[in-house]
Every structure is written in C-alpha cells, then in structure tokens.
Design a protein around this motif. Sequence first.
Motif, PDB file in Angstrom:
ATOM      1  N   THR A   6     -20.592   4.306 -27.241  1.00 14.14           N
ATOM      2  CA  THR A   6     -20.060   5.646 -27.418  1.00 14.14           C
ATOM      3  C   THR A   6     -19.141   5.755 -28.626  1.00 14.14           C
ATOM      4  O   THR A   6     -18.775   6.845 -29.016  1.00 14.14           O
ATOM      5  CB  THR A   6     -19.266   6.064 -26.164  1.00 14.14           C
ATOM      6  N   TYR A   7     -18.765   4.626 -29.260  1.00 14.64           N
ATOM      7  CA  TYR A   7     -17.881   4.706 -30.422  1.00 14.64           C
ATOM      8  C   TYR A   7     -18.706   5.016 -31.670  1.00 14.64           C
ATOM      9  O   TYR A   7     -19.919   4.849 -31.713  1.00 14.64           O
ATOM     10  CB  TYR A   7     -17.083   3.408 -30.609  1.00 14.64           C
ATOM     11  N   ASN A   8     -18.054   5.521 -32.697  1.00 11.66           N
ATOM     12  CA  ASN A   8     -18.735   5.881 -33.944  1.00 11.66           C
ATOM     13  C   ASN A   8     -18.989   4.650 -34.796  1.00 11.66           C
ATOM     14  O   ASN A   8     -18.164   3.731 -34.830  1.00 11.66           O
ATOM     15  CB  ASN A   8     -17.889   6.879 -34.746  1.00 11.66           C
ATOM     16  N   GLN A   9     -20.108   4.652 -35.528  1.00 13.04           N
ATOM     17  CA  GLN A   9     -20.383   3.543 -36.446  1.00 13.04           C
ATOM     18  C   GLN A   9     -19.236   3.435 -37.440  1.00 13.04           C
ATOM     19  O   GLN A   9     -18.773   4.420 -38.010  1.00 13.04           O
ATOM     20  CB  GLN A   9     -21.689   3.793 -37.203  1.00 13.04           C
ATOM     21  N   GLY A  10     -18.791   2.200 -37.665  1.00  8.40           N
ATOM     22  CA  GLY A  10     -17.740   1.967 -38.635  1.00  8.40           C
ATOM     23  C   GLY A  10     -16.345   2.127 -38.071  1.00  8.40           C
ATOM     24  O   GLY A  10     -15.364   1.941 -38.766  1.00  8.40           O
ATOM     25  N   CYS A 153     -26.931  -4.527 -41.391  1.00  4.95           N
ATOM     26  CA  CYS A 153     -26.235  -5.189 -42.497  1.00  4.95           C
ATOM     27  C   CYS A 153     -26.690  -6.648 -42.572  1.00  4.95           C
ATOM     28  O   CYS A 153     -27.356  -7.148 -41.666  1.00  4.95           O
ATOM     29  CB  CYS A 153     -24.721  -5.143 -42.290  1.00  4.95           C
ATOM     30  N   ALA A 154     -26.336  -7.324 -43.644  1.00  4.12           N
ATOM     31  CA  ALA A 154     -26.735  -8.721 -43.810  1.00  4.12           C
ATOM     32  C   ALA A 154     -25.641  -9.467 -44.556  1.00  4.12           C
ATOM     33  O   ALA A 154     -24.809  -8.869 -45.242  1.00  4.12           O
ATOM     34  CB  ALA A 154     -28.061  -8.814 -44.565  1.00  4.12           C
ATOM     35  N   VAL A 155     -25.666 -10.791 -44.422  1.00  2.00           N
ATOM     36  CA  VAL A 155     -24.669 -11.638 -45.091  1.00  2.00           C
ATOM     37  C   VAL A 155     -25.377 -12.587 -46.042  1.00  2.00           C
ATOM     38  O   VAL A 155     -26.437 -13.130 -45.738  1.00  2.00           O
ATOM     39  CB  VAL A 155     -23.823 -12.421 -44.057  1.00  2.00           C
ATOM     40  N   GLY A 156     -24.790 -12.776 -47.208  1.00  2.00           N
ATOM     41  CA  GLY A 156     -25.317 -13.731 -48.172  1.00  2.00           C
ATOM     42  C   GLY A 156     -24.184 -14.422 -48.905  1.00  2.00           C
ATOM     43  O   GLY A 156     -23.062 -13.923 -48.940  1.00  2.00           O
ATOM     44  N   GLY A 157     -24.494 -15.574 -49.472  1.00  2.00           N
ATOM     45  CA  GLY A 157     -23.484 -16.282 -50.243  1.00  2.00           C
ATOM     46  C   GLY A 157     -23.469 -17.762 -49.963  1.00  2.00           C
ATOM     47  O   GLY A 157     -24.158 -18.243 -49.050  1.00  2.00           O
ATOM     48  N   PRO A 158     -22.697 -18.502 -50.751  1.00  2.54           N
ATOM     49  CA  PRO A 158     -22.650 -19.962 -50.613  1.00  2.54           C
ATOM     50  C   PRO A 158     -21.878 -20.395 -49.378  1.00  2.54           C
ATOM     51  O   PRO A 158     -20.651 -20.470 -49.379  1.00  2.54           O
ATOM     52  CB  PRO A 158     -21.943 -20.413 -51.902  1.00  2.54           C
ATOM     53  N   ASP A 178     -24.185   1.392 -44.925  1.00  4.08           N
ATOM     54  CA  ASP A 178     -23.092   2.123 -44.273  1.00  4.08           C
ATOM     55  C   ASP A 178     -21.764   1.448 -44.612  1.00  4.08           C
ATOM     56  O   ASP A 178     -21.451   0.369 -44.101  1.00  4.08           O
ATOM     57  CB  ASP A 178     -23.338   2.127 -42.761  1.00  4.08           C
ATOM     58  N   THR A 179     -20.982   2.065 -45.493  1.00  4.36           N
ATOM     59  CA  THR A 179     -19.718   1.442 -45.924  1.00  4.36           C
ATOM     60  C   THR A 179     -18.714   1.339 -44.777  1.00  4.36           C
ATOM     61  O   THR A 179     -17.909   0.404 -44.747  1.00  4.36           O
ATOM     62  CB  THR A 179     -19.100   2.231 -47.086  1.00  4.36           C
ATOM     63  N   ALA A 180     -18.757   2.281 -43.841  1.00  6.81           N
ATOM     64  CA  ALA A 180     -17.842   2.201 -42.696  1.00  6.81           C
ATOM     65  C   ALA A 180     -18.189   1.009 -41.818  1.00  6.81           C
ATOM     66  O   ALA A 180     -17.296   0.310 -41.315  1.00  6.81           O
ATOM     67  CB  ALA A 180     -17.898   3.494 -41.887  1.00  6.81           C
ATOM     68  N   ALA A 181     -19.483   0.757 -41.628  1.00  7.96           N
ATOM     69  CA  ALA A 181     -19.900  -0.404 -40.852  1.00  7.96           C
ATOM     70  C   ALA A 181     -19.475  -1.694 -41.541  1.00  7.96           C
ATOM     71  O   ALA A 181     -19.026  -2.649 -40.886  1.00  7.96           O
ATOM     72  CB  ALA A 181     -21.416  -0.389 -40.652  1.00  7.96           C
ATOM     73  N   LEU A 182     -19.597  -1.730 -42.861  1.00  4.91           N
ATOM     74  CA  LEU A 182     -19.173  -2.914 -43.617  1.00  4.91           C
ATOM     75  C   LEU A 182     -17.674  -3.148 -43.461  1.00  4.91           C
ATOM     76  O   LEU A 182     -17.226  -4.297 -43.331  1.00  4.91           O
ATOM     77  CB  LEU A 182     -19.538  -2.760 -45.099  1.00  4.91           C
TER      78      LEU A 182
END
Length: 363
Positions: A6-10, A153-158, A178-182
Amino acid sequence: SSPAKTYNQGEQISMAVITIIGSGMMGSALAFPARENGNEVRLVGTHLDRDIIDACRKTGRHPKFEKDFPSGVKYYQFEEVSEALIGTDIVIGGVSSFGVDWFAEKVLPVLPENIIVLTVTKGLIDMPDGKLMTYPEFWQKKLDEIGKKVSLCAVGGPCTSYELVAHDQTEVSFCGKDTAALATLKKAMTTEYYHISTTTDVVGIESAVALKNGYALGIALTIGLNQKAFGIDSVLHFNSQAAVFGQSMKEMYRLLQFQNALTLNNLGVGIGDLYVTVYGGRTRLVGILLGRGLDIDEAQKELAGVTLESLVVAKRVARAVKISAKKGVLDLKDFPLLMHIDEILTEKKPVNIPWETFTYSEN
C-alpha cells in the motif's frame, strides 16, 4: 500472488523488509549490507538451492562463505516464497544469467504489486536483428504481458561476493527508470563499506557490466599463454595483460556507443568490473586454461560444475556484432579481440591473440 503493498514507490521507509530470491553467492552477499543497515532480511532459495538453505538454517552461514550471516536473517525454501513475500518492500533477484527465464516465469508473477525489484543478474540477449537486449528490458516485457506493476532496478559494478561479505570498501551503481525507487534502494542498502551511485541509464550500466565478462576472459588468455611459455608457477607478466585490457576498453566503449549508453560513467563502472573480474573468479580460470592450450570443451570439463556466464555473453555479443556488421552498422575491424574470443569459443581455434590489430596510427 501475495497481497499488494500500500506504500508509494520510492517512499522513504525507515526499515524495509527485503526478500532476496536466489541464494547464490552474490544474492546472499547482499544480505550483509541489507541486514546490517537495519532491514528485515529474508533469503529464499531457488529450486536448485535446497541444500544451501538447509545449511543456512543449521549453521547461519552460506556454505561458500567464511563468515556467519548477520543475526536475524530468515531462510526460506522456494515453495515458501509466498510467505517470504508477505509485507515485502524490496525484492532482490539473486539468480545467475542461466536463471533469467525461470525468474520471469516463476518469480515475477507472484510478486506483490508496486514493490521495488533490484536484480544482480548480468548478461545480454542477442536479437535476430543484431540488437542486444538487457535483462531488465526482457523482464519488463514479461511484466507488461502479465499486467504487473513493479519498479525494476539493477545493480552493476566491481563487486565480488566474498569481498562484500568481508566488508571490503565497494562502490556500485544502481540503475532504474524510477528515481524515487533508486533513492529508496540507496537508503536501504548503503553502509560504511557499501557505496551506491544511482542512474537512470539502465542500458549503459547493464551493457557495461555484461560486456566485461567476455573481455575478462580475453585478458585471462594472456595469463595462460605466459604459463604455457614460462611454466605454471612462473612470475606473472603484466605487459600482455595490460595490452588486452586496453583493447578491451576500446571495444567496450564502441559497444556502449552502439547500445546508445547515455554517459561515460557506465564505462567506468564496466572497466572497474572488468578489473576485479580479471583478478578473481571463474572467468579468469577458463581464460587461463584456454591460454594454456585447452580447447573450450576441455576447459569446461576441467571446471565441471562451474557456472561460466562469460562464455554465454561473449558468444551472444559476437553474434550481434556480426549481424550488425553485415548491415553496415558496425565494422568487424573495430572488434578484433571479440572476434578472436568468439572463434576460440565457437570454432575451437587455438589462442593466437592478434596483437598487431590492436595498434593504430594517428595523423
């Protein structure tokens, strides 16, 4: 399907319920920053992870880690996934590239509506027209088909799993539309050792961190070549590694342009990931064996049971490049390293790195 959130994304939540689906090493490693940052963490095994979850329940430790999970992590077999998803704010997808279809068919349909999904899976899918599709794009198509709304969303990096568990200082990028989700993900997962950049350049980040797998294999070939020439226990030689590293960067840059990546930040993420992959892990091992003179079948037999995602991505990207070259979109002369890696894997040709094709003349 679990009840909708029920909460908003982000929405900025003080303590999230984070459910990790896939108890491989990277998914499981993310339980450390997730739990140590005060979240409730639930680790769910896939249908292939039964023994792992059983071991975690008995010992509080992943069988391949040398450190116990933070206290409070809860463990579930996959048939208990509906229970694990109750009240979940964030799902972390921890499957390998070989589990992409399984995740689409078995996990996406049971996710609660309007939650945030963060995936660790690396790879690209080559399309008949020579395009390369990211896994988030593939999963989004599935979500659209079933009419499910989540923020993907996804994660990348060393970041290697065992060094994340050891709390080595680590910097990664979370990408999503979605910047709020990030922002929510960054707040939920950031610790004093796990540092997170955020970007909406999903194609750029996901392409960069997938490409590094194939090119890390190319760099590792030089280690095997030197072992073949000077002995397995000989001193490491770095000139040849560095030369192929430099060529890898040039080819990755061209491929990121081909993918319409938005900024050069993603190249930095990919090159950092390339560096750490060369110095440890399964891709290094197969590259060394190929460099020593084994063909790909012999190398895979030597590493029986080891997941080799680098082989898949190298062959897929090479196929896409060759199709695009026939259409005049790309030039094969710009990808001599990739083409050699491909002929080693698909034609079982011996390693013979085309050094002179890496050189250039500027007027």
